[in-house]
Design an enzyme around this catalytic site. Structure first.
Site, PDB file in Angstrom:
ATOM      1  CG  PHE A 173      -5.576  -9.515  11.204  1.00  0.00           C
ATOM      2  CD1 PHE A 173      -4.242  -9.857  11.170  1.00  0.00           C
ATOM      3  CD2 PHE A 173      -6.296  -9.495   9.996  1.00  0.00           C
ATOM      4  CE1 PHE A 173      -3.599 -10.163   9.976  1.00  0.00           C
ATOM      5  CE2 PHE A 173      -5.654  -9.792   8.789  1.00  0.00           C
ATOM      6  CZ  PHE A 173      -4.292 -10.125   8.780  1.00  0.00           C
TER       7      PHE A 173
ATOM      8  CD  GLN B  78       2.754  -8.804  -5.302  1.00  0.00           C
ATOM      9  OE1 GLN B  78       1.801  -9.542  -5.470  1.00  0.00           O
ATOM     10  NE2 GLN B  78       2.657  -7.478  -5.427  1.00  0.00           N
TER      11      GLN B  78
ATOM     12  CG  ASN C   3       2.809 -12.896  -7.082  1.00  0.00           C
ATOM     13  OD1 ASN C   3       3.662 -12.139  -7.553  1.00  0.00           O
ATOM     14  ND2 ASN C   3       1.665 -12.460  -6.617  1.00  0.00           N
TER      15      ASN C   3
ATOM     16  CE1 TYR D 240      -3.158  -2.968   0.361  1.00  0.00           C
ATOM     17  CE2 TYR D 240      -3.357  -2.541   2.705  1.00  0.00           C
ATOM     18  CZ  TYR D 240      -3.697  -3.283   1.587  1.00  0.00           C
ATOM     19  OH  TYR D 240      -4.594  -4.321   1.713  1.00  0.00           O
TER      20      TYR D 240
ATOM     21  CG  HIS E 280      -1.856 -16.593   0.509  1.00  0.00           C
ATOM     22  ND1 HIS E 280      -2.028 -16.597  -0.860  1.00  0.00           N
ATOM     23  CD2 HIS E 280      -2.278 -15.374   0.919  1.00  0.00           C
ATOM     24  CE1 HIS E 280      -2.530 -15.440  -1.254  1.00  0.00           C
ATOM     25  NE2 HIS E 280      -2.704 -14.687  -0.191  1.00  0.00           N
TER      26      HIS E 280
HETATM   27  N1  SAM Z   1      -9.660 -11.462   2.125  1.00  0.00           N
HETATM   28  C1  SAM Z   1      -9.549 -10.616   0.969  1.00  0.00           C
HETATM   29  C2  SAM Z   1      -9.653 -11.418  -0.298  1.00  0.00           C
HETATM   30  O1  SAM Z   1      -9.317 -12.592  -0.310  1.00  0.00           O
HETATM   31  O2  SAM Z   1     -10.049 -10.838  -1.315  1.00  0.00           O
HETATM   32  C3  SAM Z   1      -8.258  -9.806   0.940  1.00  0.00           C
HETATM   33  C4  SAM Z   1      -6.994 -10.601   1.036  1.00  0.00           C
HETATM   34  S1  SAM Z   1      -5.549  -9.574   0.987  1.00  0.00           S
HETATM   35  C5  SAM Z   1      -4.373 -10.626   0.344  1.00  0.00           C
HETATM   36  C6  SAM Z   1      -5.068  -9.420   2.676  1.00  0.00           C
HETATM   37  C7  SAM Z   1      -5.958  -8.468   3.467  1.00  0.00           C
HETATM   38  O3  SAM Z   1      -5.535  -8.445   4.840  1.00  0.00           O
HETATM   39  C8  SAM Z   1      -5.887  -7.042   2.975  1.00  0.00           C
HETATM   40  O4  SAM Z   1      -7.173  -6.515   2.824  1.00  0.00           O
HETATM   41  C9  SAM Z   1      -5.106  -6.338   4.050  1.00  0.00           C
HETATM   42  O5  SAM Z   1      -5.409  -4.964   4.158  1.00  0.00           O
HETATM   43  C10 SAM Z   1      -5.492  -7.106   5.271  1.00  0.00           C
HETATM   44  N2  SAM Z   1      -4.502  -7.022   6.346  1.00  0.00           N
HETATM   45  C11 SAM Z   1      -3.162  -7.172   6.233  1.00  0.00           C
HETATM   46  N3  SAM Z   1      -2.569  -7.046   7.434  1.00  0.00           N
HETATM   47  C12 SAM Z   1      -3.568  -6.810   8.314  1.00  0.00           C
HETATM   48  C13 SAM Z   1      -3.576  -6.586   9.723  1.00  0.00           C
HETATM   49  N4  SAM Z   1      -2.445  -6.588  10.443  1.00  0.00           N
HETATM   50  N5  SAM Z   1      -4.774  -6.370  10.329  1.00  0.00           N
HETATM   51  C14 SAM Z   1      -5.923  -6.378   9.597  1.00  0.00           C
HETATM   52  N6  SAM Z   1      -5.971  -6.586   8.262  1.00  0.00           N
HETATM   53  C15 SAM Z   1      -4.795  -6.800   7.640  1.00  0.00           C
HETATM   54  C1  ASE Z   2      -1.901 -11.640  -1.657  1.00  0.00           C
HETATM   55  C2  ASE Z   2      -2.512 -12.042  -2.824  1.00  0.00           C
HETATM   56  C3  ASE Z   2      -2.025 -11.520  -4.010  1.00  0.00           C
HETATM   57  C4  ASE Z   2      -0.812 -10.783  -1.622  1.00  0.00           C
HETATM   58  C5  ASE Z   2      -0.317 -10.267  -2.800  1.00  0.00           C
HETATM   59  C6  ASE Z   2      -0.934 -10.625  -4.000  1.00  0.00           C
HETATM   60  C7  ASE Z   2      -2.406 -11.704  -5.361  1.00  0.00           C
HETATM   61  C8  ASE Z   2      -1.547 -10.950  -6.119  1.00  0.00           C
HETATM   62  N1  ASE Z   2      -0.676 -10.285  -5.292  1.00  0.00           N
HETATM   63  O1  ASE Z   2      -2.364 -12.156  -0.501  1.00  0.00           O
HETATM   64  C9  ASE Z   2      -3.518 -12.556  -5.897  1.00  0.00           C
HETATM   65  C10 ASE Z   2      -3.019 -13.887  -6.359  1.00  0.00           C
HETATM   66  N2  ASE Z   2      -2.274 -13.774  -7.571  1.00  0.00           N
HETATM   67  C11 ASE Z   2      -0.966 -14.094  -7.640  1.00  0.00           C
HETATM   68  C12 ASE Z   2      -0.296 -13.903  -8.943  1.00  0.00           C
HETATM   69  O2  ASE Z   2      -0.359 -14.497  -6.681  1.00  0.00           O
END
Ligand code: SAM
Ligand code: ASE
Length: 346
Positions: free
Chosen positions: A238, A307, A303, A148, A256
């Site tokens: 969290f 990342q 990935n 971010y 993950h």
């Molecule tokens: N669950 C959603 C999905 O699958 O579409 C989003 C997954 S995204 C990979 C990880 C999410 O965890 C993000 O929205 C991020 O802002 C949130 N996140 C990361 N660290 C966090 C924390 N310490 N406390 C709360 N939320 C967190």
């Molecule tokens: C995460 C999911 C993703 C963190 C970084 C990420 C995705 C892309 N960047 O939790 C979605 C899944 N796609 C790939 C290519 O990994």
């Protein structure tokens, strides 16, 4: 595999070599708005007309359209000896901005962000760490501080997270009967796409989306309509802050992102809050037990290396984590799409 044709002419290797040329061709047509233009146009268009509308080079556009025909993203037709182009059904449904099933946010994030990270995949494999610094000059140690790094990048990430659930959301939410869990908390619920699928499939449930303050506020403002009375928001970290009480905790693409110790810390915290009979639903791209596939999960794990600090795992790796955190009766459902579901009960 290993047939004499493969050894005399390495067709498969050449296809892999050109894989990124294929991706970039599709991304470029998406970014320029080729599919959107053809969707809005009442009739198929000539290359020259497309170039003019997109304010791009006629020669460049003609080559791009030609390659899109080769990829079956466009169709070519002769109209009075003039070549005209139109969208295939697939492009119209998935590669246009206004389509309810648009995959454009995923294309954009892959093209701009993931592509840059993958320039440093070799370094990531050597060093075993993420590549924020080399790819984007960010020295942040916190993953989400890096992902971010700007308001725009956070929004792009939220749109990326949002769009996959229009194609995979129903399958993961209906993989188990969740009707006995009226109060749901979607931890790291981001834009709320999965929360929406959850209340659609379970009319008697309400969902609290818990996420970092700036994510929760953006989701409230741009993704979840205020009249959606069954979706609520709560914000915080969290790992560090109190999290809401619920019958079911959904963690989609959360585990993950993190190393073992943090996963265990989070899952144990959830277990402590859970009442007996309560549960946790993990939504992840599962690897086969012998890690022989699916290819998508194998590639996504790479990935996660570039990342994040996490990786993709097998069903028994998730089971082990859940058991160690105090959950029982762990059940696995694969969907045959990208994401699968794992349910554990207290
Ligand atoms: N669950 C959603 C999905 O699958 O579409 C989003 C997954 S995204 C990979 C990880 C999410 O965890 C993000 O929205 C991020 O802002 C949130 N996140 C990361 N660290 C966090 C924390 N310490 N406390 C709360 N939320 C967190
Ligand atoms: C995460 C999911 C993703 C963190 C970084 C990420 C995705 C892309 N960047 O939790 C979605 C899944 N796609 C790939 C290519 O990994």
């Amino acid at each position: 595999m290993g047939t004499s044709e493969d050894l005399q002419y390495p067709r498969q290797l050449l296809t892999y070599m050109d894989g990124f040329l294929v991706s970039k061709t599709m991304f470029t047509a998406c970014e320029l708005g080729v599919f959107d233009l053809l969707l809005e146009s009442t009739a198929p268009m000539t290359s020259a007309a497309i170039a003019e509308h997109l304010n791009a080079s006629p020669d460049g556009v003609e080559r791009l359209l030609c390659a899109c025909v080769g990829l079956k993203l466009l169709e070519l037709e002769m109209n009075n000896a003039e070549a005209v182009y139109r969208n295939t059904e697939l492009s119209a449904i998935y590669l246009t901005k206004s389509s309810p099933r648009s995959m454009l946010p995923m294309m954009m994030y892959s093209s701009r962000t993931i592509y840059k990270y993958w320039d440093y995949l070799t370094d990531a494999v050597r060093e075993g760490t993420s590549q924020h610094e080399k790819a984007f000059g960010i020295s942040a140690t916190d993953i989400f501080e890096a992902l971010y790094r700007s308001k725009e990048e956070m929004l792009k990430f939220m749109h990326l997270m949002n769009s996959v659930w229009t194609i995979c959301g129903r399958d993961v939410i209906t993989a188990f009967d969740l009707s006995s869990f009226p109060k749901v908390c979607d931890l790291g619920g981001c834009s709320g796409a999965l929360a929406k699928q959850c209340i659609l499939a379970n009319p008697n449930s309400s969902v609290t989306i818990y996420d970092l303050p700036k994510v929760a506020q953006t989701a409230k403002k741009h993704f979840v309509p205020p009249e959606e009375s069954r979706i609520h928001f709560d914000e915080g970290d969290f790992f560090e802050d109190p999290i809401p009480q619920a019958d079911l905790y959904i963690l989609a693409r959360i585990i993950h992102d993190w190393k073992e110790d943090k996963c265990l810390k989070l899952l144990s915290k959830i277990n402590t809050l859970c009442k007996p009979g309560g549960g946790v639903l993990l939504v992840e791209a599962l690897l086969n037990e012998d890690k022989s596939g699916p290819l998508t999960s194998q590639l996504y794990s790479l990935n996660m290396l570039v990342q994040t600090e996490g990786k993709e795992r097998t069903a028994s790796e998730y089971s082990k984590l859940l058991t160690a955190a105090g959950f029982r009766d762990i059940q696995i459902r694969t969907t045959g799409k990208i994401y699968d579901a794992i349910l554990g009960l207290k």
